[in-house]
Design an enzyme around this catalytic site. Structure first.
Site, short mmCIF file in Angstrom:
data_model
loop_
_atom_site.label_atom_id
_atom_site.label_comp_id
_atom_site.label_asym_id
_atom_site.label_seq_id
_atom_site.Cartn_x
_atom_site.Cartn_y
_atom_site.Cartn_z
N ARG B 29 0.84 -1.19 0.00
CA ARG B 29 0.00 0.00 0.00
C ARG B 29 0.88 1.24 0.00
O ARG B 29 2.04 1.21 0.40
CB ARG B 29 -0.95 0.00 1.17
CG ARG B 29 -0.29 0.40 2.48
CD ARG B 29 -1.32 0.62 3.56
NE ARG B 29 -0.88 0.02 4.79
CZ ARG B 29 -1.31 -1.15 5.22
NH1 ARG B 29 -2.20 -1.83 4.55
NH2 ARG B 29 -0.84 -1.65 6.33
N TYR B 32 -0.09 5.15 -4.19
CA TYR B 32 -0.71 4.69 -5.43
C TYR B 32 -2.00 3.93 -5.18
O TYR B 32 -2.77 3.68 -6.08
CB TYR B 32 0.27 3.78 -6.18
CG TYR B 32 0.75 2.63 -5.31
CD1 TYR B 32 0.00 1.46 -5.20
CD2 TYR B 32 1.93 2.74 -4.56
CE1 TYR B 32 0.40 0.44 -4.37
CE2 TYR B 32 2.34 1.73 -3.73
CZ TYR B 32 1.58 0.58 -3.64
OH TYR B 32 1.96 -0.44 -2.81
N HIS B 34 -3.77 0.36 -3.08
CA HIS B 34 -3.55 -0.88 -2.36
C HIS B 34 -3.34 -2.01 -3.36
O HIS B 34 -3.99 -2.05 -4.39
CB HIS B 34 -4.76 -1.23 -1.50
CG HIS B 34 -5.13 -0.14 -0.54
ND1 HIS B 34 -4.72 -0.13 0.77
CD2 HIS B 34 -5.84 1.00 -0.72
CE1 HIS B 34 -5.17 0.96 1.35
NE2 HIS B 34 -5.86 1.66 0.47
N ASP B 151 10.30 7.53 -12.88
CA ASP B 151 10.37 7.28 -11.44
C ASP B 151 10.98 5.90 -11.17
O ASP B 151 10.44 5.12 -10.39
CB ASP B 151 8.98 7.40 -10.80
CG ASP B 151 9.05 7.50 -9.28
OD1 ASP B 151 10.11 7.88 -8.76
OD2 ASP B 151 8.05 7.18 -8.62
#
Lengths: 266, 458
Positions: B29, B32, B34, B151
């Site tokens: 989690r 973004y 779960h 990222d």
């Protein structure tokens, strides 16, 4: 995303067959004639274009929104969702996908209200009836019906590549670019790959400018039959425009259009 | 909207909770959303799946981008989106993926812990090489489709556990975060961009306005170094991050402490960086005269004459224009030297890493990193980021101890304006209003040659 068109969802799922398209439209075409149906789609393409310009979107975003709109009704009757609601929803979704940035809900609704009032009062006498919650609800239905295929290839990039090959022809590019924009008012974006639409539009531009590029066209490795079909679609749009007065006719057409029933039918 | 249409589509719509068992099986989690480990209820297969419930309701821009791109992408080293579930009632979006048992954040953490306890971990000799090769392969595919990851970090590099794709790298969470180039819109309109700085290229820290392929390559270099040494190469305390400013003094200081201060001849365009004046004001070259990547890696027992070091050096070039591309990197002699990279990064050996643990809902907002083995770790109270902590991190973003902040406006400048518009229609009397249409003919896309070297895989 500038990936491989031949492996894209656009090519694999959304280059439709003419016969399928006719079959899917049976329900609407029992109420509307072919021409009336086309005029309604021209109207809503114009509406999407105007909304997009008002929101200062790039043409790529507007074109993508228009394709979403046409794809939805390629699989559904006009009665399923009011096109006046689906049009801004397409704009909303396309602006997120194309990384324009999220348009705020309030700005979208306000723009719809202004555009309907100031530019389309000849079609709608009442004010724009939808609110944010309608758009958000509609967006889920749209995404679902698009089968999550959100990346749409447009003829603009292939057009630029073709022009680069021909050489510096600004006038030709400008005209062909406008023909591509016009092609969004026809079914070609549902029926042909974008590079063919680019070639078809270029062909029309050459005829208008009386440019002889026959030998250049002959060297293209394309199915000229398809290009001719595209040209016919676009030329017949121009023919239609010659005699059609949207301001006069659209109210009657919208009245005749199949509409959603918000209550269960008995 | 038509009532019958709603009824009909509702009856046809598959519901995630009807098809999958996932209750109590949360494995990750974070900001973004779960992630759950899930199984099909009908037993038509017994595979594990990853179900990601996207944070918030409705379609955020990052959710849109994620769905749009993953719908088109297909590569063995890129996470595969199997299906999207839209839950109309609670307006939740669910994404179904293959389940990846491991990720580099957990793998590196495991090695660190083992090192601290002086217990060796048995892994195949070529594992790091295989990992790097597959990361490069996946990134090359993304880059040739003009998708930038933006990222990359160990937590986003997944590795498949036992099964048909055993030991295969899967790159996750690509391209969804984005840089907003101009403060044209109120922050509330934008998705929060959440970042960790350890994997950020120096040009970003100096105010570069656009993400590039080279920025992803730098992050891969950082990950490669971390795989070789089990230490984040540009580890940095991150307590004073100015959310609105890309310039980050401590992170740059850390980079120079490892790499040395960049020479003008090595990075000519550094003078053009927006934050170059600040750099000159804040830093003294002489403070870093004894620093070099050679020395840093040598301290970690990576010899400067090794092929791994040579490739690392090319990935971590300060000048983004000189940094190697994924395509060239894949042809590096490092990959042609024994041991050769393998498709199963574990090369058929037993996988020494534990499986993901299920998270309970009680430690939902776990603020501490008590299970963490990294030194100098900082807490998670990111400024402006709401201090979300992340656990698990399967299909997630940064690892639990990377501090995140909301990055509102790293570029600080305006996006280049598109050239003037073309008219709308070719009809001379337009039946609809004239418009402005922007296009950018100079917007060239690179032509990919798709060259690949053949590597005998085990």
């Amino acid at each position: 995303m500038a990936g491989n068109f031949w492996q894209s969802s656009h090519y694999q799922q959304w280059v439709l067959d003419k016969q399928d398209l006719i079959r899917e439209r049976q329900q609407d075409l029992s109420v509307l004639s072919d021409e009336e149906y086309q005029k309604i789609f021209i109207f809503f393409s114009n509406f999407i274009q105007t909304l997009g310009e008002q929101l200062k979107l790039r043409q790529q975003v507007i074109a993508t929104a228009t394709v979403y709109f046409k794809r939805f009704y390629a699989r559904n009757s006009l009665k399923c969702i009011d096109p006046l609601l689906l049009a801004p929803t397409c704009i909303f979704l396309a602006s997120k996908v194309e990384e324009f940035g999220v348009i705020s809900n309030s700005r979208l609704i306000t723009t719809c209200q202004t555009v309907v009032k100031n530019k389309f009062s000849y079609a709608y006498t009442q004010e724009f009836p939808y609110r944010t919650n309608h758009i958000l609800e509609c967006e889920f239905y749209l995404l679902e019906n698009l089968d999550c295929c959100l990346i749409v290839y447009q003829p603009y990039r292939p057009l630029l590549q073709l022009l680069a090959d021909i050489g510096n022809e600004d006038q030709l590019l400008a005209l062909a670019w406008r023909v591509v924009n016009d092609s969004l008012r026809t079914d070609v974006c549902l029926l042909y790959p974008p590079y063919q639409i680019a070639i078809g539009s270029l062909h029309i531009a050459c005829v208008v400018l009386q440019k002889d590029l026959k030998s250049w066209f002959a060297e293209l490795n394309v199915d000229m039959e398809k290009i001719q079909e595209i040209v016919r679609y676009i030329v017949s749009l121009f023919e239609l425009w010659k005699t059609y007065d949207e301001k006069k006719d659209i109210q009657a057409l919208l009245a005749k259009m199949p509409k959603p029933k918000t209550q269960p039918s008995r | 909207m038509d009532f019958d249409f709603k009824v009909k589509t509702a009856s046809e719509r598959a519901k995630v909770e009807d098809l999958f068992d996932y209750e109590g099986c949360k494995v990750g989690r974070g900001t973004y959303g779960h992630v759950y480990k899930a199984r099909r209820k009908d037993g038509s297969d017994t595979k594990d799946y990853a179900l990601k419930q996207i944070e918030g309701t409705g379609l955020s821009m990052s959710a849109c981008r994620e769905i749009a791109l993953l719908r088109e992408l297909r590569h063995p080293n890129v996470i595969n989106l199997i299906r999207v579930f839209l839950s109309h009632n609670d307006r939740k979006v669910w994404l179904l993926f293959d389940y990846a048992e491991h990720d580099l954040w957990h793998i590196i953490k495991f090695h660190r812990a083992a090192k601290a306890n002086k217990k060796p971990v048995m892994v195949p000799k070529g594992m790091v090489k295989s990992l790097l090769y597959q990361i490069l392969d996946g990134i090359h595919y993304l880059h040739s489709n003009w998708v930038l990851h933006r990222d990359l970090k160990p937590a986003n590099i997944l590795v498949m556990g036992e099964g048909p794709e055993r030991g295969r790298v899967k790159i996750a969470d690509m391209g969804f975060a984005r840089l907003f180039n101009a403060p044209l819109k109120p922050l509330a309109d934008l998705d929060p961009v959440v970042v960790t700085f350890w994997y950020r290229a120096p040009e970003l820290l100096l105010g570069a306005r656009h993400y590039t392929k080279a920025i992803d390559i730098w992050a891969i270099g950082c990950i490669f170094a971390e795989l070789l040494t089990s230490e984040p190469i540009f580890h940095c305390r991150q307590e004073d991050i100015k959310t609105s400013n890309p310039y980050h003094h401590d992170q740059l200081d850390r980079i120079f402490n490892v790499m040395g201060f960049p020479l003008e001849k090595d990075w000519e365009d550094i003078r053009k960086m927006p934050e170059h004046p600040t750099l000159l004001k804040d830093f003294k070259r002489s403070n870093y005269s004894n620093c070099s990547l050679v020395k840093y890696m040598d301290r970690h027992k990576i010899k400067p004459d090794s092929k791994s070091f040579h490739l690392l050096q090319k990935l971590l070039l300060m000048d983004p224009n000189k940094r190697i591309t994924s395509e060239i990197a894949m042809q590096d002699p490092y990959f042609q030297e024994e041991p050769l990279p393998t498709q199963d990064v574990f090369a058929g050996f037993a996988i020494p890493y534990p499986k993901r643990e299920f998270l309970t809902d009680d430690d939902q907002e776990d603020k501490s990193d008590k299970n963490n083995t990294r030194p100098n770790q900082q807490n998670n109270g990111g400024q402006g980021g709401g201090g979300q902590s992340e656990q698990g991190s399967s299909h997630g973003h940064s690892g639990p101890n990377a501090k995140r902040v909301r990055l509102s406006h790293p570029g600080g400048g305006q996006q280049p304006q598109a050239p003037p518009d073309f008219h709308q229609s070719m009809m001379f009397q337009r039946p609809y209003p004239l418009s402005s249409i922007k296009y950018n003919p100079s917007n060239k896309r690179n032509k990919d040659k798709n060259k690949k070297i053949y590597l005998p895989m085990q």
